[in-house]
Scaffold this motif. Structure first.
Motif, PDB file in Angstrom:
ATOM      1  N   GLY A 285       0.815  -1.219   0.000  1.00  0.00           N
ATOM      2  CA  GLY A 285       0.000   0.000   0.000  1.00  0.00           C
ATOM      3  C   GLY A 285       0.840   1.257   0.000  1.00  0.00           C
ATOM      4  O   GLY A 285       0.539   2.219  -0.722  1.00  0.00           O
ATOM      5  N   LEU A 286       1.925   1.232   0.774  1.00  0.00           N
ATOM      6  CA  LEU A 286       2.822   2.390   0.828  1.00  0.00           C
ATOM      7  C   LEU A 286       3.546   2.594  -0.505  1.00  0.00           C
ATOM      8  O   LEU A 286       3.769   3.730  -0.932  1.00  0.00           O
ATOM      9  CB  LEU A 286       3.839   2.225   1.962  1.00  0.00           C
ATOM     10  CG  LEU A 286       3.301   2.398   3.387  1.00  0.00           C
ATOM     11  CD1 LEU A 286       4.363   2.022   4.403  1.00  0.00           C
ATOM     12  CD2 LEU A 286       2.823   3.828   3.622  1.00  0.00           C
ATOM     13  N   GLU A 287       3.931   1.498  -1.149  1.00  0.00           N
ATOM     14  CA  GLU A 287       4.595   1.586  -2.447  1.00  0.00           C
ATOM     15  C   GLU A 287       3.678   2.259  -3.482  1.00  0.00           C
ATOM     16  O   GLU A 287       4.115   3.129  -4.247  1.00  0.00           O
ATOM     17  CB  GLU A 287       4.985   0.189  -2.939  1.00  0.00           C
ATOM     18  CG  GLU A 287       6.182  -0.405  -2.218  1.00  0.00           C
ATOM     19  CD  GLU A 287       6.467  -1.826  -2.685  1.00  0.00           C
ATOM     20  OE1 GLU A 287       5.762  -2.305  -3.604  1.00  0.00           O
ATOM     21  OE2 GLU A 287       7.379  -2.446  -2.137  1.00  0.00           O
ATOM     22  N   ILE A 288       2.412   1.842  -3.480  1.00  0.00           N
ATOM     23  CA  ILE A 288       1.443   2.425  -4.416  1.00  0.00           C
ATOM     24  C   ILE A 288       1.216   3.900  -4.103  1.00  0.00           C
ATOM     25  O   ILE A 288       1.177   4.745  -5.008  1.00  0.00           O
ATOM     26  CB  ILE A 288       0.107   1.648  -4.364  1.00  0.00           C
ATOM     27  CG1 ILE A 288       0.318   0.214  -4.868  1.00  0.00           C
ATOM     28  CG2 ILE A 288      -0.970   2.353  -5.185  1.00  0.00           C
ATOM     29  CD1 ILE A 288      -0.871  -0.697  -4.659  1.00  0.00           C
ATOM     30  N   ALA A 289       1.081   4.213  -2.809  1.00  0.00           N
ATOM     31  CA  ALA A 289       0.839   5.595  -2.392  1.00  0.00           C
ATOM     32  C   ALA A 289       2.024   6.497  -2.742  1.00  0.00           C
ATOM     33  O   ALA A 289       1.849   7.609  -3.262  1.00  0.00           O
ATOM     34  CB  ALA A 289       0.558   5.645  -0.893  1.00  0.00           C
ATOM     35  N   MET A 290       3.254   6.005  -2.472  1.00  0.00           N
ATOM     36  CA  MET A 290       4.441   6.801  -2.764  1.00  0.00           C
ATOM     37  C   MET A 290       4.617   7.006  -4.274  1.00  0.00           C
ATOM     38  O   MET A 290       4.982   8.096  -4.724  1.00  0.00           O
ATOM     39  CB  MET A 290       5.690   6.119  -2.192  1.00  0.00           C
ATOM     40  CG  MET A 290       5.837   6.262  -0.687  1.00  0.00           C
ATOM     41  SD  MET A 290       5.940   7.987  -0.142  1.00  0.00           S
ATOM     42  CE  MET A 290       7.375   8.554  -1.045  1.00  0.00           C
ATOM     43  N   ALA A 291       4.339   5.959  -5.055  1.00  0.00           N
ATOM     44  CA  ALA A 291       4.443   6.083  -6.517  1.00  0.00           C
ATOM     45  C   ALA A 291       3.449   7.118  -7.041  1.00  0.00           C
ATOM     46  O   ALA A 291       3.771   7.918  -7.930  1.00  0.00           O
ATOM     47  CB  ALA A 291       4.191   4.730  -7.179  1.00  0.00           C
ATOM     48  N   ALA A 292       2.239   7.119  -6.464  1.00  0.00           N
ATOM     49  CA  ALA A 292       1.212   8.084  -6.876  1.00  0.00           C
ATOM     50  C   ALA A 292       1.616   9.513  -6.504  1.00  0.00           C
ATOM     51  O   ALA A 292       1.447  10.445  -7.305  1.00  0.00           O
ATOM     52  CB  ALA A 292      -0.126   7.727  -6.223  1.00  0.00           C
ATOM     53  N   VAL A 293       2.163   9.673  -5.295  1.00  0.00           N
ATOM     54  CA  VAL A 293       2.571  11.004  -4.834  1.00  0.00           C
ATOM     55  C   VAL A 293       3.717  11.541  -5.692  1.00  0.00           C
ATOM     56  O   VAL A 293       3.699  12.700  -6.143  1.00  0.00           O
ATOM     57  CB  VAL A 293       2.989  10.963  -3.349  1.00  0.00           C
ATOM     58  CG1 VAL A 293       3.664  12.268  -2.933  1.00  0.00           C
ATOM     59  CG2 VAL A 293       1.776  10.711  -2.463  1.00  0.00           C
ATOM     60  N   VAL A 294       4.727  10.689  -5.922  1.00  0.00           N
ATOM     61  CA  VAL A 294       5.892  11.103  -6.721  1.00  0.00           C
ATOM     62  C   VAL A 294       5.468  11.446  -8.148  1.00  0.00           C
ATOM     63  O   VAL A 294       5.886  12.463  -8.710  1.00  0.00           O
ATOM     64  CB  VAL A 294       6.975   9.997  -6.721  1.00  0.00           C
ATOM     65  CG1 VAL A 294       8.069  10.326  -7.741  1.00  0.00           C
ATOM     66  CG2 VAL A 294       7.576   9.847  -5.336  1.00  0.00           C
ATOM     67  N   SER A 295       4.622  10.616  -8.743  1.00  0.00           N
ATOM     68  CA  SER A 295       4.140  10.873 -10.108  1.00  0.00           C
ATOM     69  C   SER A 295       3.345  12.167 -10.173  1.00  0.00           C
ATOM     70  O   SER A 295       3.505  12.973 -11.091  1.00  0.00           O
ATOM     71  CB  SER A 295       3.266   9.710 -10.591  1.00  0.00           C
ATOM     72  OG  SER A 295       4.010   8.521 -10.646  1.00  0.00           O
ATOM     73  N   GLY A 296       2.475  12.374  -9.174  1.00  0.00           N
ATOM     74  CA  GLY A 296       1.661  13.590  -9.138  1.00  0.00           C
ATOM     75  C   GLY A 296       2.500  14.844  -9.011  1.00  0.00           C
ATOM     76  O   GLY A 296       2.281  15.830  -9.734  1.00  0.00           O
ATOM     77  N   LEU A 297       3.478  14.804  -8.108  1.00  0.00           N
ATOM     78  CA  LEU A 297       4.351  15.968  -7.919  1.00  0.00           C
ATOM     79  C   LEU A 297       5.194  16.240  -9.165  1.00  0.00           C
ATOM     80  O   LEU A 297       5.357  17.399  -9.576  1.00  0.00           O
ATOM     81  CB  LEU A 297       5.269  15.738  -6.709  1.00  0.00           C
ATOM     82  CG  LEU A 297       4.616  15.790  -5.329  1.00  0.00           C
ATOM     83  CD1 LEU A 297       5.613  15.372  -4.256  1.00  0.00           C
ATOM     84  CD2 LEU A 297       4.078  17.181  -5.029  1.00  0.00           C
ATOM     85  N   THR A 298       5.713  15.170  -9.770  1.00  0.00           N
ATOM     86  CA  THR A 298       6.571  15.331 -10.943  1.00  0.00           C
ATOM     87  C   THR A 298       5.790  15.855 -12.145  1.00  0.00           C
ATOM     88  O   THR A 298       6.186  16.845 -12.775  1.00  0.00           O
ATOM     89  CB  THR A 298       7.237  13.987 -11.309  1.00  0.00           C
ATOM     90  OG1 THR A 298       7.979  13.501 -10.181  1.00  0.00           O
ATOM     91  CG2 THR A 298       8.174  14.157 -12.493  1.00  0.00           C
ATOM     92  N   VAL A 299       4.690  15.192 -12.468  1.00  0.00           N
ATOM     93  CA  VAL A 299       3.892  15.586 -13.630  1.00  0.00           C
ATOM     94  C   VAL A 299       3.256  16.960 -13.427  1.00  0.00           C
ATOM     95  O   VAL A 299       3.292  17.821 -14.314  1.00  0.00           O
ATOM     96  CB  VAL A 299       2.804  14.534 -13.927  1.00  0.00           C
ATOM     97  CG1 VAL A 299       1.881  15.007 -15.044  1.00  0.00           C
ATOM     98  CG2 VAL A 299       3.440  13.201 -14.307  1.00  0.00           C
ATOM     99  N   GLY A 300       2.684  17.178 -12.242  1.00  0.00           N
ATOM    100  CA  GLY A 300       2.069  18.473 -11.946  1.00  0.00           C
ATOM    101  C   GLY A 300       3.079  19.599 -11.944  1.00  0.00           C
ATOM    102  O   GLY A 300       2.832  20.682 -12.505  1.00  0.00           O
TER     103      GLY A 300
END
Length: 205
Positions: free
Chosen positions: A149-164
Motif C-alpha cells: 500500500g505504501l509503495e502504491i501511495a508513494m508512486a502516486a505522490v511522486v508521479s503527481g508531484l513530478t507531472v504536476g
C-alpha cells in the motif's frame, strides 16, 4: 549533359559529417548520463542511508524539484527568442552570449535538460521513494499489506508531484522564457568566469 558529380560528392560528404556529429553527440550523451547518474545515485544513497523519515522526504522533494527545474530550462531554451539576447550582447550584458550559444544548440541543451537530467531524477526519485517505504515499514512493523500500500501511495505522490510540477513549469517556461534563459545563462557565465576570477584574486594577494 554530364551529371553533377562534384555536387553529389559534396552532399554525400555533408551527410557523412552530419551523421558523424550526430553519433558523436549520442556518445557524449551516453557518457554524461552514466557519470551524472552515478554521481546522483551515490549522493542520494549516501544521504538516505542515515536519514530519518522527514529528511528522506526532503531529499525526495529536492530530487523532484531538480528534475522540474531542468525541464523548465529545457523548454525555455527551445521557446526563447534570440532577439532580446542579441540586444543584450550588443550592450555587453553578462550572460547574453551564453544565452545565444544555448539557443544555437537548443536541441542539445533541451536533450540534456529534459532527457538526461529529467530521466535520471525520475529514476532516482523512485529509488528514494522505495527507501522511504522501507523506513515507514520498519517504523510501523510488519503489517500485512502495508508495504504494498505504501509503495502504491508513494508512486502516486511522486508521479503527481513530478507531472504536476512539470506542467506548471512548462507554462512558466514558455511565458517567461527570456527571463529563465537569462538567469540560467548567468549561472553558466559565472561558472565559466570563476577560474579567471580566482586567479585574479590570488594574484592581488
Amino acid at each position: 549533359m554530364k551529371p553533377d558529380i562534384s555536387g553529389d560528392k559534396q552532399r554525400k560528404e555533408k551527410h557523412k559529417d552530419k551523421k558523424s556529429v550526430h553519433m558523436g553527440w549520442i556518445l557524449i550523451i551516453f557518457c554524461m548520463t552514466i557519470v551524472i547518474s552515478a554521481v546522483f545515485s551515490l549522493v542520494s544513497t549516501t544521504l538516505l542511508s542515515g536519514a530519518n523519515i522527514l529528511a528522506a522526504f526532503i531529499i525526495l522533494l529536492i530530487i523532484i524539484l531538480i528534475g522540474i527545474l531542468f525541464d523548465v530550462i529545457g523548454v525555455a531554451v527551445t521557446a526563447a527568442d534570440p532577439k532580446p539576447f542579441h540586444a543584450m550582447a550588443a550592450h555587453r550584458v553578462r550572460g547574453a552570449k551564453e544565452a545565444l550559444k544555448m539557443i544555437g544548440s537548443a536541441d542539445k541543451v533541451s536533450s540534456f535538460c529534459n532527457d538526461v537530467v529529467g530521466d535520471i531524477c525520475g529514476v532516482i526519485s523512485g529509488t528514494a521513494s522505495a527507501s522511504i517505504v522501507l523506513l515507514l515499514v520498519t517504523g510501523y512493523g510488519d503489517i500485512p499489506g502495508l508495504s504494498r500500500g505504501l509503495e502504491i501511495a508513494m508512486a502516486a505522490v511522486v508521479s503527481g508531484l513530478t507531472v504536476g510540477g512539470k506542467a506548471i513549469g512548462k507554462a512558466m517556461a514558455i511565458s517567461k522564457s527570456t527571463e529563465i534563459l537569462h538567469a540560467t545563462a548567468l549561472v553558466v557565465y559565472y561558472i565559466k568566469s570563476a577560474p579567471a576570477n580566482l586567479r585574479r584574486l590570488f594574484q592581488k594577494r
